[in-house]
Design a protein around this motif. Structure first.
Motif, PDB file in Angstrom:
ATOM      1  N   ALA A   1       0.825  -1.208   0.000  1.00 59.37           N
ATOM      2  CA  ALA A   1       0.000   0.000   0.000  1.00 59.37           C
ATOM      3  C   ALA A   1       0.860   1.259   0.000  1.00 59.37           C
ATOM      4  O   ALA A   1       0.527   2.259  -0.656  1.00 59.37           O
ATOM      5  CB  ALA A   1      -0.932  -0.006   1.207  1.00 59.37           C
ATOM      6  N   SER A   2       1.994   1.218   0.710  1.00 56.88           N
ATOM      7  CA  SER A   2       2.874   2.393   0.741  1.00 56.88           C
ATOM      8  C   SER A   2       3.519   2.636  -0.617  1.00 56.88           C
ATOM      9  O   SER A   2       3.854   3.780  -0.946  1.00 56.88           O
ATOM     10  CB  SER A   2       3.941   2.243   1.828  1.00 56.88           C
ATOM     11  N   VAL A   3       3.686   1.569  -1.399  1.00 61.71           N
ATOM     12  CA  VAL A   3       4.179   1.717  -2.772  1.00 61.71           C
ATOM     13  C   VAL A   3       3.067   2.258  -3.675  1.00 61.71           C
ATOM     14  O   VAL A   3       3.281   3.173  -4.481  1.00 61.71           O
ATOM     15  CB  VAL A   3       4.717   0.376  -3.302  1.00 61.71           C
ATOM     16  N   GLN A   4       1.892   1.709  -3.536  1.00 65.13           N
ATOM     17  CA  GLN A   4       0.766   2.159  -4.355  1.00 65.13           C
ATOM     18  C   GLN A   4       0.392   3.610  -4.068  1.00 65.13           C
ATOM     19  O   GLN A   4      -0.184   4.280  -4.936  1.00 65.13           O
ATOM     20  CB  GLN A   4      -0.441   1.255  -4.108  1.00 65.13           C
ATOM     21  N   ASN A   5       0.715   4.095  -2.887  1.00 62.71           N
ATOM     22  CA  ASN A   5       0.386   5.475  -2.516  1.00 62.71           C
ATOM     23  C   ASN A   5       1.449   6.479  -2.943  1.00 62.71           C
ATOM     24  O   ASN A   5       1.348   7.670  -2.598  1.00 62.71           O
ATOM     25  CB  ASN A   5       0.191   5.572  -0.997  1.00 62.71           C
ATOM     26  N   GLN A   6       2.446   6.042  -3.691  1.00 62.10           N
ATOM     27  CA  GLN A   6       3.491   6.957  -4.136  1.00 62.10           C
ATOM     28  C   GLN A   6       2.942   8.020  -5.084  1.00 62.10           C
ATOM     29  O   GLN A   6       2.080   7.737  -5.926  1.00 62.10           O
ATOM     30  CB  GLN A   6       4.612   6.181  -4.832  1.00 62.10           C
ATOM     31  N   THR A   7       3.459   9.230  -4.945  1.00 62.59           N
ATOM     32  CA  THR A   7       3.073  10.303  -5.868  1.00 62.59           C
ATOM     33  C   THR A   7       3.627  10.065  -7.265  1.00 62.59           C
ATOM     34  O   THR A   7       3.101  10.594  -8.245  1.00 62.59           O
ATOM     35  CB  THR A   7       3.571  11.657  -5.348  1.00 62.59           C
ATOM     36  N   TYR A   8       4.688   9.297  -7.365  1.00 63.65           N
ATOM     37  CA  TYR A   8       5.274   8.909  -8.659  1.00 63.65           C
ATOM     38  C   TYR A   8       4.650   7.578  -9.054  1.00 63.65           C
ATOM     39  O   TYR A   8       4.707   6.605  -8.288  1.00 63.65           O
ATOM     40  CB  TYR A   8       6.794   8.785  -8.527  1.00 63.65           C
ATOM     41  N   LEU A   9       4.081   7.504 -10.240  1.00 63.62           N
ATOM     42  CA  LEU A   9       3.230   6.370 -10.597  1.00 63.62           C
ATOM     43  C   LEU A   9       3.870   5.334 -11.514  1.00 63.62           C
ATOM     44  O   LEU A   9       3.367   4.199 -11.590  1.00 63.62           O
ATOM     45  CB  LEU A   9       1.948   6.891 -11.264  1.00 63.62           C
ATOM     46  N   ASN A  10       4.939   5.684 -12.220  1.00 66.87           N
ATOM     47  CA  ASN A  10       5.491   4.751 -13.210  1.00 66.87           C
ATOM     48  C   ASN A  10       6.530   3.837 -12.557  1.00 66.87           C
ATOM     49  O   ASN A  10       7.735   4.100 -12.605  1.00 66.87           O
ATOM     50  CB  ASN A  10       6.104   5.499 -14.395  1.00 66.87           C
ATOM     51  N   TRP A  11       6.065   2.764 -11.946  1.00 63.80           N
ATOM     52  CA  TRP A  11       6.944   1.818 -11.269  1.00 63.80           C
ATOM     53  C   TRP A  11       6.474   0.387 -11.520  1.00 63.80           C
ATOM     54  O   TRP A  11       5.339   0.140 -11.908  1.00 63.80           O
ATOM     55  CB  TRP A  11       7.005   2.102  -9.766  1.00 63.80           C
ATOM     56  N   GLU A  12       7.399  -0.520 -11.311  1.00 64.24           N
ATOM     57  CA  GLU A  12       7.079  -1.950 -11.265  1.00 64.24           C
ATOM     58  C   GLU A  12       7.613  -2.482  -9.938  1.00 64.24           C
ATOM     59  O   GLU A  12       8.723  -2.149  -9.533  1.00 64.24           O
ATOM     60  CB  GLU A  12       7.716  -2.706 -12.440  1.00 64.24           C
ATOM     61  N   MET A  13       6.808  -3.266  -9.257  1.00 64.47           N
ATOM     62  CA  MET A  13       7.218  -3.855  -7.993  1.00 64.47           C
ATOM     63  C   MET A  13       7.391  -5.349  -8.203  1.00 64.47           C
ATOM     64  O   MET A  13       6.445  -6.061  -8.560  1.00 64.47           O
ATOM     65  CB  MET A  13       6.175  -3.579  -6.905  1.00 64.47           C
ATOM     66  N   ILE A  14       8.616  -5.828  -7.984  1.00 66.75           N
ATOM     67  CA  ILE A  14       8.941  -7.231  -8.230  1.00 66.75           C
ATOM     68  C   ILE A  14       9.125  -7.912  -6.876  1.00 66.75           C
ATOM     69  O   ILE A  14      10.125  -7.712  -6.195  1.00 66.75           O
ATOM     70  CB  ILE A  14      10.203  -7.366  -9.095  1.00 66.75           C
TER      71      ILE A  14
ATOM     72  N   ASP B   1      11.828  -3.907   1.773  1.00 66.57           N
ATOM     73  CA  ASP B   1      11.502  -5.232   2.298  1.00 66.57           C
ATOM     74  C   ASP B   1      10.024  -5.300   2.642  1.00 66.57           C
ATOM     75  O   ASP B   1       9.331  -4.284   2.751  1.00 66.57           O
ATOM     76  CB  ASP B   1      12.363  -5.548   3.515  1.00 66.57           C
ATOM     77  N   ALA B   2       9.533  -6.524   2.857  1.00 65.55           N
ATOM     78  CA  ALA B   2       8.097  -6.767   2.940  1.00 65.55           C
ATOM     79  C   ALA B   2       7.480  -6.429   4.284  1.00 65.55           C
ATOM     80  O   ALA B   2       6.351  -6.821   4.561  1.00 65.55           O
ATOM     81  CB  ALA B   2       7.815  -8.228   2.599  1.00 65.55           C
ATOM     82  N   ASP B   3       8.199  -5.681   5.116  1.00 65.25           N
ATOM     83  CA  ASP B   3       7.623  -5.227   6.381  1.00 65.25           C
ATOM     84  C   ASP B   3       7.897  -3.743   6.637  1.00 65.25           C
ATOM     85  O   ASP B   3       7.599  -3.230   7.712  1.00 65.25           O
ATOM     86  CB  ASP B   3       8.138  -6.064   7.556  1.00 65.25           C
ATOM     87  N   ASP B   4       8.429  -3.049   5.643  1.00 65.20           N
ATOM     88  CA  ASP B   4       8.777  -1.640   5.789  1.00 65.20           C
ATOM     89  C   ASP B   4       7.807  -0.760   5.012  1.00 65.20           C
ATOM     90  O   ASP B   4       6.986  -1.239   4.234  1.00 65.20           O
ATOM     91  CB  ASP B   4      10.219  -1.394   5.342  1.00 65.20           C
ATOM     92  N   ILE B   5       7.915   0.554   5.189  1.00 65.61           N
ATOM     93  CA  ILE B   5       6.943   1.492   4.630  1.00 65.61           C
ATOM     94  C   ILE B   5       7.656   2.724   4.084  1.00 65.61           C
ATOM     95  O   ILE B   5       8.570   3.263   4.713  1.00 65.61           O
ATOM     96  CB  ILE B   5       5.932   1.919   5.715  1.00 65.61           C
ATOM     97  N   TRP B   6       7.230   3.147   2.893  1.00 61.93           N
ATOM     98  CA  TRP B   6       7.709   4.409   2.320  1.00 61.93           C
ATOM     99  C   TRP B   6       6.694   5.509   2.571  1.00 61.93           C
ATOM    100  O   TRP B   6       5.478   5.275   2.554  1.00 61.93           O
ATOM    101  CB  TRP B   6       7.873   4.273   0.805  1.00 61.93           C
ATOM    102  N   PHE B   7       7.183   6.729   2.742  1.00 62.41           N
ATOM    103  CA  PHE B   7       6.297   7.883   2.721  1.00 62.41           C
ATOM    104  C   PHE B   7       5.923   8.175   1.265  1.00 62.41           C
ATOM    105  O   PHE B   7       6.665   7.823   0.337  1.00 62.41           O
ATOM    106  CB  PHE B   7       6.970   9.081   3.370  1.00 62.41           C
TER     107      PHE B   7
END
Length: 250
Positions: free
Chosen positions: A23-36, A91-97
């Motif tokens: 969710a913290s990745v999906q909430n990024q203001t920058y939208l052009n990403w791939e999450m592997i 990592d799968a337990d951390d969060i980005w602003f």
């Protein structure tokens, strides 16, 4: 079209946290990403949780290793599949602003550097901020990282269009440090964003918090991965032990 950002995420039995991380990745203001996301042989509900999220977001890819092989193998598998101009890690337990990606790319362009990293907040498993923020230095060099690894996987952000892909050494611990040093052998420094951009969740049972064998792993890293001589390894080991103590004080 904005540059593509490849996000590298290993996971192992992270069912309690991975939805929040995604969710913290999906909430990024920058939208052009791939999450592997590469699962390292989880036995919990991690795969089912990710599968339900992927149904509604095709930017997320999921792969599962045949057996538990360690975070270096999981991350390298994701790096191999990455197609982006930039590469970053969570990592799968951390969060980005929300502005993490946007601010990282902005700093790369403004500072004209191909490798940036950021300060971060430190929380317990319940996301309570019982620790002080970890504030990174403005610049780190190869020798700085040998003394104390100020670059967390949580905030490392690399221009791989400029520097190319490199892979982590296949060791159980310190594999991220090994990758940063590969880049710092070819560039003068990495640039630190001093404002906190993320939350690092400190879990009591995580590899990074088990102290009993950290000294052994660190010594092996100096001698076997970086191939430092005895005097060099001893010098950097003493720095690492002191700075490690200071880093984890409340």
């Amino acid at each position: 079209m904005k540059a593509l950002v490849s996000i590298i995420t290993p996971t192992f039995n992270s069912a309690n946290y991975i939805a929040e991380t995604i969710a913290s990745v999906q909430n990024q203001t920058y939208l052009n990403w791939e999450m592997i996301i590469v699962d390292d042989g989880s036995s919990d509900e991690t795969e089912n949780i990710v599968a339900s999220i992927i149904e509604n977001d095709k930017r997320i890819q999921f792969y599962k290793l045949d057996k538990n092989s360690g975070p270096a193998v999981a991350r390298n598998t994701a790096i191999e599949k990455a197609k982006g101009d930039f590469m970053t890690f969570i990592d799968a337990d951390d969060i980005w602003f929300p502005a993490f990606i946007e601010n990282s790319i902005k700093t790369i362009k403004e500072q004209n550097v191909p490798f940036v990293f950021s300060s971060y907040k430190r929380a317990n498993e319940a996301l309570e901020f019982i620790y002080s923020d970890f504030i990174v230095p403005k610049k780190v060099t190869y020798t700085d990282i040998l003394k104390s690894n100020a670059i967390s996987c949580l905030t490392a952000f690399v221009d791989i269009k400029s520097l190319g892909k490199k892979f982590m050494p296949l060791i159980r611990k310190r594999q991220d440090m090994g990758l940063w040093l590969q880049y710092l052998k070819i560039i003068p420094f990495a640039y630190g964003i001093q404002e906190s951009q993320a939350i690092y969740r400190i879990r009591e049972n995580s590899l990074s918090r088990k102290k009993s064998d950290l000294i052994k792993y660190q010594w092996q890293f100096y001698r076997e991965v970086e191939q430092l001589n005895l005097l060099q390894a001893t010098y950097y080991m003493l720095h690492w032990m002191y700075r490690g103590f200071m880093k984890y004080r409340n």
